[in-house]
Motif scaffolding. Structure first.
Motif, PDB file in Angstrom:
ATOM      1  N   GLU A 102       0.811  -1.219   0.000  1.00 22.09           N
ATOM      2  CA  GLU A 102       0.000   0.000   0.000  1.00 22.09           C
ATOM      3  C   GLU A 102       0.842   1.265   0.000  1.00 22.09           C
ATOM      4  O   GLU A 102       0.387   2.306  -0.468  1.00 22.09           O
ATOM      5  CB  GLU A 102      -0.925   0.020   1.219  1.00 22.09           C
TER       6      GLU A 102
ATOM      7  N   TYR B 152      -0.471   4.940   0.278  1.00 20.28           N
ATOM      8  CA  TYR B 152      -1.778   5.027  -0.381  1.00 20.28           C
ATOM      9  C   TYR B 152      -2.823   4.134   0.291  1.00 20.28           C
ATOM     10  O   TYR B 152      -3.718   3.610  -0.360  1.00 20.28           O
ATOM     11  CB  TYR B 152      -1.645   4.650  -1.860  1.00 20.28           C
ATOM     12  N   GLY B 153      -2.740   3.964   1.600  1.00 23.84           N
ATOM     13  CA  GLY B 153      -3.625   3.059   2.327  1.00 23.84           C
ATOM     14  C   GLY B 153      -5.106   3.355   2.171  1.00 23.84           C
ATOM     15  O   GLY B 153      -5.932   2.456   2.246  1.00 23.84           O
ATOM     16  N   ALA B 154      -5.469   4.600   1.935  1.00 21.36           N
ATOM     17  CA  ALA B 154      -6.885   4.933   1.742  1.00 21.36           C
ATOM     18  C   ALA B 154      -7.349   4.567   0.336  1.00 21.36           C
ATOM     19  O   ALA B 154      -8.542   4.365   0.106  1.00 21.36           O
ATOM     20  CB  ALA B 154      -7.119   6.421   1.995  1.00 21.36           C
ATOM     21  N   ASP B 155      -6.411   4.469  -0.589  1.00 16.63           N
ATOM     22  CA  ASP B 155      -6.763   4.230  -1.989  1.00 16.63           C
ATOM     23  C   ASP B 155      -6.475   2.814  -2.468  1.00 16.63           C
ATOM     24  O   ASP B 155      -7.088   2.355  -3.432  1.00 16.63           O
ATOM     25  CB  ASP B 155      -6.004   5.210  -2.891  1.00 16.63           C
TER      26      ASP B 155
ATOM     27  N   THR C 233      -5.588  -1.402  -1.337  1.00 16.51           N
ATOM     28  CA  THR C 233      -5.661  -2.433  -0.307  1.00 16.51           C
ATOM     29  C   THR C 233      -4.788  -3.597  -0.723  1.00 16.51           C
ATOM     30  O   THR C 233      -4.999  -4.176  -1.801  1.00 16.51           O
ATOM     31  CB  THR C 233      -7.116  -2.927  -0.115  1.00 16.51           C
TER      32      THR C 233
ATOM     33  N   ASN D 269      -9.646   2.574  -4.317  1.00 19.11           N
ATOM     34  CA  ASN D 269     -10.755   2.200  -3.432  1.00 19.11           C
ATOM     35  C   ASN D 269     -11.847   3.263  -3.352  1.00 19.11           C
ATOM     36  O   ASN D 269     -13.000   2.943  -3.092  1.00 19.11           O
ATOM     37  CB  ASN D 269     -10.239   1.925  -2.018  1.00 19.11           C
ATOM     38  N   ARG D 270     -11.481   4.511  -3.547  1.00 28.93           N
ATOM     39  CA  ARG D 270     -12.465   5.592  -3.450  1.00 28.93           C
ATOM     40  C   ARG D 270     -13.066   5.952  -4.807  1.00 28.93           C
ATOM     41  O   ARG D 270     -13.766   6.949  -4.934  1.00 28.93           O
ATOM     42  CB  ARG D 270     -11.829   6.818  -2.810  1.00 28.93           C
TER      43      ARG D 270
ATOM     44  N   SER E 192       0.427  -4.421   5.426  1.00 32.35           N
ATOM     45  CA  SER E 192       0.000  -3.450   4.406  1.00 32.35           C
ATOM     46  C   SER E 192       1.166  -2.983   3.547  1.00 32.35           C
ATOM     47  O   SER E 192       0.975  -2.549   2.417  1.00 32.35           O
ATOM     48  CB  SER E 192      -0.691  -2.245   5.051  1.00 32.35           C
TER      49      SER E 192
END
Length: 156
Positions: free
Chosen positions: A9, A12-15, A17, A39-40, A141
């Motif tokens: 990740e 870019y953990g929010a985007d 996985t 992801n978003r 991650s």
């Protein structure tokens, strides 16, 4: 286009996985980047280093078993068994800096202890069950869990 699996990740953990497949929308090998829908739902470029192109699936962390009682004694260490989504079982040791004083091999003729060759040793300034879980999820991650653990049955 083809697909790639997120192997790391990075920031870019929010985007992204780790372990998830993403459709490759564009590939720019010259710049070392790949365009995917994150992801978003946004399409954007990510470093190639975040993706694995030649693996069918990434084994990700699925279980954490703390093997020894931890009593807030900073001189203790804790053995942990991790389970991966592909069925692998691996282990590692969590220790505080204070615990390192008691670990390792004594150097003959001195009071010095030396600890080496232990990539499965994870050092944290404090240890409790939540810190162990959060640390292992962070390491996973980043795609480093295999490097930081040993197969169960192998002693370090």
């Amino acid at each position: 286009m083809s697909e790639a699996i997120c192997g790391r990740e990075s920031v870019y953990g929010a985007d992204l996985t780790r372990g998830r497949k993403y459709e490759i929308l564009e590939l720019d090998e010259a710049k070392g980047q790949v365009k995917v829908r994150g992801n978003r739902g946004r399409m954007r470029w990510y470093p190639l280093s975040c993706f694995d192109f030649d693996v069918p699936a990434a084994a990700v962390l699925s279980t954490v078993e703390v093997q020894s009682e931890y009593e807030a004694d900073p001189s203790q260490y804790v053995e942990v068994i991790v389970g991966l989504s592909d069925g692998q079982r691996r282990w590692c040791i969590f220790a505080t800096p204070a615990a390192l004083i008691e670990m390792g091999d004594p150097l003959k003729g001195t009071t010095v202890r030396v600890l080496y060759g232990a990539p499965h040793l994870i050092v944290a300034t404090a240890i409790d069950e939540e810190i162990i879980h959060r640390t292992l999820h962070h390491i996973d991650s980043q795609g480093e869990l295999l490097a930081c653990t040993l197969p169960l049955g192998v002693k370090g």
